[in-house]
Design a protein around this motif. Structure first.
Motif, PDB file in Angstrom:
ATOM      1  N   GLN A 106      18.390  21.462 -29.617  1.00  0.00           N
ATOM      2  CA  GLN A 106      17.865  20.215 -29.052  1.00  0.00           C
ATOM      3  C   GLN A 106      18.382  19.081 -29.929  1.00  0.00           C
ATOM      4  OE1 GLN A 106      13.652  20.728 -28.864  1.00  0.00           O
ATOM      5  NE2 GLN A 106      13.784  21.991 -27.041  1.00  0.00           N
ATOM      6  N   ILE A 109      16.206  15.778 -30.448  1.00  0.00           N
ATOM      7  CA  ILE A 109      15.050  15.938 -31.314  1.00  0.00           C
ATOM      8  C   ILE A 109      15.493  16.098 -32.753  1.00  0.00           C
ATOM      9  CG2 ILE A 109      13.116  17.458 -31.830  1.00  0.00           C
ATOM     10  CD1 ILE A 109      12.898  17.945 -28.804  1.00  0.00           C
ATOM     11  N   GLU A 110      16.584  16.763 -32.982  1.00  0.00           N
ATOM     12  CA  GLU A 110      17.093  16.931 -34.349  1.00  0.00           C
ATOM     13  C   GLU A 110      17.475  15.572 -34.953  1.00  0.00           C
ATOM     14  OE1 GLU A 110      20.330  19.657 -34.123  1.00  0.00           O
ATOM     15  OE2 GLU A 110      19.052  21.325 -33.476  1.00  0.00           O
ATOM     16  N   ALA A 112      16.254  12.648 -34.115  1.00  0.00           N
ATOM     17  CA  ALA A 112      15.021  11.866 -34.324  1.00  0.00           C
ATOM     18  C   ALA A 112      14.313  12.344 -35.569  1.00  0.00           C
ATOM     19  CB  ALA A 112      14.118  11.997 -33.108  1.00  0.00           C
ATOM     20  N   LYS A 113      14.276  13.666 -35.798  1.00  0.00           N
ATOM     21  CA  LYS A 113      13.656  14.219 -36.995  1.00  0.00           C
ATOM     22  C   LYS A 113      14.376  13.749 -38.246  1.00  0.00           C
ATOM     23  CE  LYS A 113      11.615  18.598 -36.441  1.00  0.00           C
ATOM     24  NZ  LYS A 113      11.676  20.029 -36.471  1.00  0.00           N
ATOM     25  N   ARG A 114      15.692  13.756 -38.190  1.00  0.00           N
ATOM     26  CA  ARG A 114      16.486  13.317 -39.332  1.00  0.00           C
ATOM     27  C   ARG A 114      16.208  11.841 -39.649  1.00  0.00           C
ATOM     28  NH1 ARG A 114      22.410  14.390 -38.226  1.00  0.00           N
ATOM     29  NH2 ARG A 114      21.556  16.107 -37.049  1.00  0.00           N
ATOM     30  N   ASP A 115      16.088  11.039 -38.633  1.00  0.00           N
ATOM     31  CA  ASP A 115      15.787   9.607 -38.841  1.00  0.00           C
ATOM     32  C   ASP A 115      14.420   9.439 -39.493  1.00  0.00           C
ATOM     33  OD1 ASP A 115      18.165   8.756 -37.791  1.00  0.00           O
ATOM     34  OD2 ASP A 115      17.359   8.298 -35.789  1.00  0.00           O
ATOM     35  N   MET A 116      13.446  10.176 -39.035  1.00  0.00           N
ATOM     36  CA  MET A 116      12.095  10.076 -39.604  1.00  0.00           C
ATOM     37  C   MET A 116      12.089  10.520 -41.059  1.00  0.00           C
ATOM     38  SD  MET A 116      10.158   8.830 -37.324  1.00  0.00           S
ATOM     39  CE  MET A 116       8.493   9.251 -37.650  1.00  0.00           C
ATOM     40  N   GLU A 117      12.829  11.584 -41.389  1.00  0.00           N
ATOM     41  CA  GLU A 117      12.877  12.072 -42.770  1.00  0.00           C
ATOM     42  C   GLU A 117      13.558  11.049 -43.673  1.00  0.00           C
ATOM     43  OE1 GLU A 117      14.829  15.829 -42.653  1.00  0.00           O
ATOM     44  OE2 GLU A 117      13.099  16.850 -41.762  1.00  0.00           O
ATOM     45  N   SER A 118      14.612  10.424 -43.188  1.00  0.00           N
ATOM     46  CA  SER A 118      15.308   9.441 -44.030  1.00  0.00           C
ATOM     47  C   SER A 118      14.419   8.219 -44.290  1.00  0.00           C
ATOM     48  CB  SER A 118      16.625   9.011 -43.391  1.00  0.00           C
ATOM     49  OG  SER A 118      16.383   8.246 -42.238  1.00  0.00           O
TER      50      SER A 118
END
Length: 194
Positions: A106, A109-110, A112-118
């Protein structure tokens, strides 16, 4: 025969004299005075004292920014943001093209997750710095202007000679009354009323 009386009446001649005196008119023309006057004027004035307070440096230090400074400060950040966004969308497009059809992936979603972690891993830094004082300038009032000196220029209009008018006198003699001798004869008495 009544007596005859010789009556004589006479008047003496009278001479009249008309005289006119000599006159001398020596009038003097009075001098005429005029003047040019320039009034004295101070022409002085005072400039108003002026107080100017520039609080922009202190307000700018805690976030109040005018349009010029805002545009200058955010120009580089905007350009780098556009480059990062373009790069991110390019990577996402390549990932979707290459890994999108694979089962179990996906990609959206990957990312978006990376953006949130950064965002979560970013280190927050608080900086304490002194707020600059406002800039205060005071211009004192000054006396300005040059005075005009007053002056008076007199003008005397005079004539160089007196006006002299001489009237010659005269004496005139004339016969005012003629001399006369009248004689007549009266009878019996003198005729004193004739």
């Amino acid at each position: 025969m009544p007596m005859l009386y010789l009556n004589v009446r006479h008047t003496l001649p009278m001479i009249g004299i008309r005289t006119q005196r000599n006159t001398l008119d020596a009038s003097i023309s009075q001098p005429r005075y005029t003047q040019e006057t320039q009034q004295a004027r101070s022409n002085r004035g005072a400039t108003q004292p002026r107080l100017s307070i520039d609080t922009y440096p202190s307000r700018h230090s805690y976030g109040y920014t005018n349009h010029t400074d805002f545009a200058r400060e955010n120009l580089q950040r905007g350009l780098s943001g556009v480059q990062k966004g373009t790069s991110k969308h390019t990577q996402m497009a390549w990932a979707l093209a290459e890994d999108g059809p694979k089962s179990g992936r996906q990609v959206g979603i990957e990312f978006a997750k990376r953006d949130m972690e950064s965002i979560a891993k970013k280190q927050r830094v608080l900086v304490a710095q002194a707020i600059p004082d406002p800039e205060i300038h005071f211009d004192t009032g000054e006396a300005v202007g040059e005075p005009t000196v007053g002056r008076t220029t007199p003008h005397w209009d005079t004539e160089g000679q007196a006006r002299i008018h001489f009237n010659r006198g005269s004496i005139e003699t004339y016969l005012q009354q003629r001399g006369d001798i009248r004689r007549w004869v009266s009878e019996g008495k003198y005729d004193i009323r004739a």
